[in-house]
Design a protein around this motif. Structure first.
Motif, mmCIF file in Angstrom:
data_model
loop_
_atom_site.group_PDB
_atom_site.id
_atom_site.type_symbol
_atom_site.label_atom_id
_atom_site.label_comp_id
_atom_site.label_asym_id
_atom_site.label_seq_id
_atom_site.Cartn_x
_atom_site.Cartn_y
_atom_site.Cartn_z
ATOM 1 N N THR A 98 -3.671 -6.519 -8.030
ATOM 2 C CA THR A 98 -4.261 -6.495 -6.720
ATOM 3 C C THR A 98 -5.469 -6.854 -6.761
ATOM 4 O O THR A 98 -6.178 -7.729 -6.159
ATOM 5 N N SER A 99 -6.354 -6.207 -7.837
ATOM 6 C CA SER A 99 -7.757 -6.607 -7.995
ATOM 7 C C SER A 99 -7.917 -7.944 -8.327
ATOM 8 O O SER A 99 -8.961 -8.621 -7.923
ATOM 9 N N LEU A 100 -7.088 -8.645 -9.193
ATOM 10 C CA LEU A 100 -7.353 -9.750 -9.527
ATOM 11 C C LEU A 100 -7.041 -10.942 -8.368
ATOM 12 O O LEU A 100 -7.942 -11.864 -8.285
ATOM 13 N N ARG A 101 -6.050 -10.642 -7.603
ATOM 14 C CA ARG A 101 -5.750 -11.266 -6.242
ATOM 15 C C ARG A 101 -6.873 -11.219 -5.459
ATOM 16 O O ARG A 101 -7.351 -12.311 -4.789
ATOM 17 N N ILE A 102 -7.610 -9.938 -5.296
ATOM 18 C CA ILE A 102 -8.561 -9.873 -4.437
ATOM 19 C C ILE A 102 -9.756 -10.788 -5.102
ATOM 20 O O ILE A 102 -10.558 -11.441 -4.333
ATOM 21 N N ALA A 103 -10.151 -10.588 -5.980
ATOM 22 C CA ALA A 103 -11.195 -11.260 -6.851
ATOM 23 C C ALA A 103 -10.892 -12.789 -6.780
ATOM 24 O O ALA A 103 -11.946 -13.570 -6.720
ATOM 25 N N ASP A 104 -9.848 -13.326 -6.807
ATOM 26 C CA ASP A 104 -9.396 -14.499 -6.631
ATOM 27 C C ASP A 104 -9.934 -15.309 -5.279
ATOM 28 O O ASP A 104 -10.446 -16.444 -5.273
ATOM 29 N N ARG A 105 -9.549 -14.623 -4.400
ATOM 30 C CA ARG A 105 -9.856 -14.975 -2.948
ATOM 31 C C ARG A 105 -11.301 -14.829 -2.854
ATOM 32 O O ARG A 105 -12.172 -15.822 -2.211
ATOM 33 N N GLU A 106 -12.116 -13.891 -3.359
ATOM 34 C CA GLU A 106 -13.406 -13.939 -3.285
ATOM 35 C C GLU A 106 -14.340 -14.918 -3.929
ATOM 36 O O GLU A 106 -15.410 -15.442 -3.291
ATOM 37 N N ALA A 107 -13.492 -15.221 -5.157
ATOM 38 C CA ALA A 107 -14.226 -16.403 -5.914
ATOM 39 C C ALA A 107 -13.965 -17.619 -4.886
ATOM 40 O O ALA A 107 -14.965 -18.495 -4.828
ATOM 41 N N ASP A 319 6.646 -2.628 -4.078
ATOM 42 C CA ASP A 319 7.204 -3.344 -2.781
ATOM 43 C C ASP A 319 6.235 -3.152 -1.592
ATOM 44 O O ASP A 319 6.154 -3.881 -0.744
ATOM 45 N N ARG A 320 5.472 -2.157 -1.637
ATOM 46 C CA ARG A 320 4.673 -1.636 -0.199
ATOM 47 C C ARG A 320 3.250 -1.860 -0.562
ATOM 48 O O ARG A 320 2.650 -1.801 0.662
ATOM 49 N N THR A 321 2.586 -2.199 -1.609
ATOM 50 C CA THR A 321 1.103 -2.201 -1.720
ATOM 51 C C THR A 321 0.967 -3.758 -1.601
ATOM 52 O O THR A 321 1.728 -4.683 -1.833
ATOM 53 N N SER A 322 -0.299 -4.372 -1.274
ATOM 54 C CA SER A 322 -0.732 -5.651 -1.232
ATOM 55 C C SER A 322 -2.254 -5.819 -1.349
ATOM 56 O O SER A 322 -2.874 -4.813 -0.894
ATOM 57 N N PRO A 323 -2.776 -6.650 -1.833
ATOM 58 C CA PRO A 323 -4.407 -7.239 -1.972
ATOM 59 C C PRO A 323 -4.945 -6.829 -0.325
ATOM 60 O O PRO A 323 -5.935 -6.351 -0.485
ATOM 61 N N ALA A 324 -4.341 -7.053 0.534
ATOM 62 C CA ALA A 324 -4.843 -6.920 1.875
ATOM 63 C C ALA A 324 -5.393 -5.542 2.107
ATOM 64 O O ALA A 324 -6.066 -5.099 2.622
ATOM 65 N N ILE A 325 -4.194 -4.441 1.884
ATOM 66 C CA ILE A 325 -4.557 -3.064 1.876
ATOM 67 C C ILE A 325 -5.582 -2.573 1.119
ATOM 68 O O ILE A 325 -6.696 -1.979 1.668
ATOM 69 N N GLU A 326 -5.471 -3.099 -0.165
ATOM 70 C CA GLU A 326 -6.673 -2.621 -1.172
ATOM 71 C C GLU A 326 -8.022 -3.122 -0.648
ATOM 72 O O GLU A 326 -9.030 -2.489 -0.503
ATOM 73 N N ARG A 336 -10.543 6.332 7.038
ATOM 74 C CA ARG A 336 -9.159 7.100 6.604
ATOM 75 C C ARG A 336 -8.485 6.386 5.869
ATOM 76 O O ARG A 336 -8.097 5.291 6.143
ATOM 77 N N PRO A 337 -8.003 6.754 4.791
ATOM 78 C CA PRO A 337 -7.219 5.969 3.783
ATOM 79 C C PRO A 337 -5.985 5.489 4.311
ATOM 80 O O PRO A 337 -5.172 6.274 4.809
ATOM 81 N N ASP A 338 -5.428 4.229 3.950
ATOM 82 C CA ASP A 338 -4.133 3.956 4.471
ATOM 83 C C ASP A 338 -3.121 4.525 3.400
ATOM 84 O O ASP A 338 -3.364 4.841 2.259
ATOM 85 N N PRO A 339 -2.040 5.043 4.137
ATOM 86 C CA PRO A 339 -0.954 5.685 3.315
ATOM 87 C C PRO A 339 -0.390 4.868 2.184
ATOM 88 O O PRO A 339 0.358 5.475 1.315
ATOM 89 N N LEU A 340 -0.506 3.685 2.287
ATOM 90 C CA LEU A 340 0.142 2.749 1.340
ATOM 91 C C LEU A 340 -0.745 2.207 0.099
ATOM 92 O O LEU A 340 -0.397 1.517 -0.608
ATOM 93 N N LEU A 341 -2.021 2.782 0.130
ATOM 94 C CA LEU A 341 -2.980 2.373 -0.887
ATOM 95 C C LEU A 341 -2.231 3.002 -2.253
ATOM 96 O O LEU A 341 -1.651 3.989 -2.323
ATOM 97 N N ILE A 342 -2.650 2.224 -3.169
ATOM 98 C CA ILE A 342 -2.219 2.700 -4.566
ATOM 99 C C ILE A 342 -2.826 4.081 -4.857
ATOM 100 O O ILE A 342 -1.730 4.863 -5.762
ATOM 101 N N ALA A 343 -3.991 4.292 -4.699
ATOM 102 C CA ALA A 343 -4.406 5.548 -4.903
ATOM 103 C C ALA A 343 -3.736 6.735 -4.325
ATOM 104 O O ALA A 343 -3.377 7.822 -4.646
ATOM 105 N N SER A 344 -3.191 6.316 -3.107
ATOM 106 C CA SER A 344 -2.361 7.623 -2.272
ATOM 107 C C SER A 344 -1.162 7.663 -2.835
ATOM 108 O O SER A 344 -0.708 8.794 -3.059
ATOM 109 N N LEU A 345 -0.463 6.521 -3.328
ATOM 110 C CA LEU A 345 0.872 6.789 -3.854
ATOM 111 C C LEU A 345 0.742 7.516 -5.296
ATOM 112 O O LEU A 345 1.769 8.171 -5.789
ATOM 113 N N ASP A 346 -0.431 7.114 -6.032
ATOM 114 C CA ASP A 346 -0.571 7.908 -7.285
ATOM 115 C C ASP A 346 -0.907 9.326 -7.041
ATOM 116 O O ASP A 346 -0.370 10.134 -7.807
#
Length: 400
Positions: A98-107, A319-326, A336-346
């Motif tokens: 997800t970080s790479l996909r976010i970075a790609d859009r930022e680039a 299945d439930r995480t996405s770059p948009a949420i991150e 308030r953190p989104d319940p589907l965040l990777i950190a929340s699942l961790d």
């Protein structure tokens, strides 16, 4: 001659079957004598009873300790592997992707500013996300969850990430030339995704479409990460499943423990009525560890249920995480953190594994079998001493 050989083979098979039936019936009768009281008209001789218990009780203790200890230690080890290796590896791969996909859009957004990017540089989120992706990949490599082949594949992914950054830098350095800028960005995206987005094509979350390739087309970073995630989830599910050997060991341990408890109780009654002992303290001490069995079994059940919940969380990571949420989490770090965040699942996975055990029993798994063997030795020595003492004081012709 042929008829004689055929008859001899039939007789041999019949003899083997009869021997097997005799052995099975003898074992069954022994178990029944061990588990159920003997009628008063068939009370065994003291010497014979002690000899039988001298063999049966230590043997049952060894079998129960070995099977139960192995199954319990295996379940505990599986929880530790899920907590310390598999879950951190899956979380690291999900965050890297997800970080790479976010970075790609930022680039892409930064390069769209044209020559202004030469002065301001790429966005801070781009550098933060690319750095985070590299860090997460390094953490996955150190997790210990990967096989040798998967570790080599991860090294390839890390190399491709470095090359991706090189081509983004090329596009930034040639931002004044639209053709070179587009070529650098396009080549960088081809390294990131096997099927990068075309104009006007995007995922429902607004990010460029990046579907993992399969087979010979699975050569890009996202493809390789998705493949690693699939392999890790499959192995995680295997570790979380009980498996045939563990189930067989648990059943055998339950039978042995039931017979052992019954045998110890009946032996205490025998010593009280026949040898006039109020209670056998050594046998009582040998029976004390049986009191821990319900707690250990409860701990094992809780651990297995927690492992199953972690399997579900591993599926959610894919299945439930996405770059948009991150990315949204970056925009509102104090919200308030989104319940589907990777950190929340961790956090959920670690909480389930921590709650799925009796913390007071941490470190008990390696002690089950040694304690059982010590109890078997204590039981054997005690019964041998009772039998030897009884033989010494009994006189020839006396009622036994």
């Amino acid at each position: 001659m042929t008829g004689r050989r055929h008859t001899a083979r039939q007789n041999a098979r019949q003899t083997v079957r009869q021997t097997a039936r005799l052995i099975a019936s003898g074992v069954l009768r022994g178990l029944l004598r061990h588990a159920w009281p003997v009628p008063l008209t068939e009370q065994p001789r003291n010497r014979a009873y002690l000899r039988e218990r001298l063999v049966a009780l230590p043997l049952l203790t060894v079998v129960a300790a070995a099977t139960f200890g192995w199954a319990y230690a295996g379940i505990r080890d599986d929880s530790a592997a899920l907590r310390d290796s598999f879950t951190p590896a899956l979380v690291g791969l999900a965050e890297a992707e997800t970080s790479l996909r976010i970075a790609d859009r930022e680039a892409e957004d930064s390069l769209a500013a044209g020559e202004a990017v030469q002065l301001s540089g790429l966005s801070k989120r781009y550098s933060t996300r690319t750095t985070r992706a590299v860090q997460r990949l390094n953490q996955v490599a150190r997790s210990g969850a990967l096989t040798t082949v998967e570790r080599q594949e991860l090294d390839v992914v890390s190399g491709l990430v470095v090359d991706y950054g090189t081509w983004i830098a090329f596009a930034q350095n040639n931002v004044a030339d639209p053709a070179l800028r587009a070529a650098g960005l396009s080549y960088a995206r081809s390294m990131l995704c096997s099927a990068p987005a075309t104009a006007g094509r995007a995922d429902p979350d607004g990010y460029p479409s990046c579907r993992p390739g399969t087979g010979s087309d699975a050569t890009a970073v996202v493809d390789r990460i998705a493949t690693l995630e699939d392999h890790l989830r499959a192995r995680l599910a295997d570790r979380a499943a009980l498996g045939g050997p563990v189930i067989a060991a648990a059943v055998l341990a339950a039978l042995a423990l039931g017979l052992l408890a019954c045998g110890l109780w009946r032996t205490q009654l025998f010593l009280h009525h026949r040898l006039h002992l109020y209670v056998s303290v050594p046998l009582l001490v040998a029976a004390v560890p049986l009191l821990a069995v319900p707690f250990l079994a409860t701990d094992a059940v809780l651990a297995h249920r927690a492992q199953q919940r972690v399997v579900s969380i591993a599926g959610d990571l894919a299945d439930r995480t996405s770059p948009a949420i991150e990315s949204a989490a970056d925009d509102r770090p104090f919200g308030r953190p989104d319940p589907l965040l990777i950190a929340s699942l961790d956090a959920r996975a670690h909480h389930d594994l921590a709650a799925g055990r009796l913390s007071s029993l941490d470190g008990a798994a390696p002690m089950v079998t040694p304690v059982g063997l010590a109890c078997a030795a204590l039981t054997g020595v005690t019964l041998y001493a009772y039998r030897r003492e009884y033989v010494l004081i009994s006189r020839p012709g006396a009622a036994t």
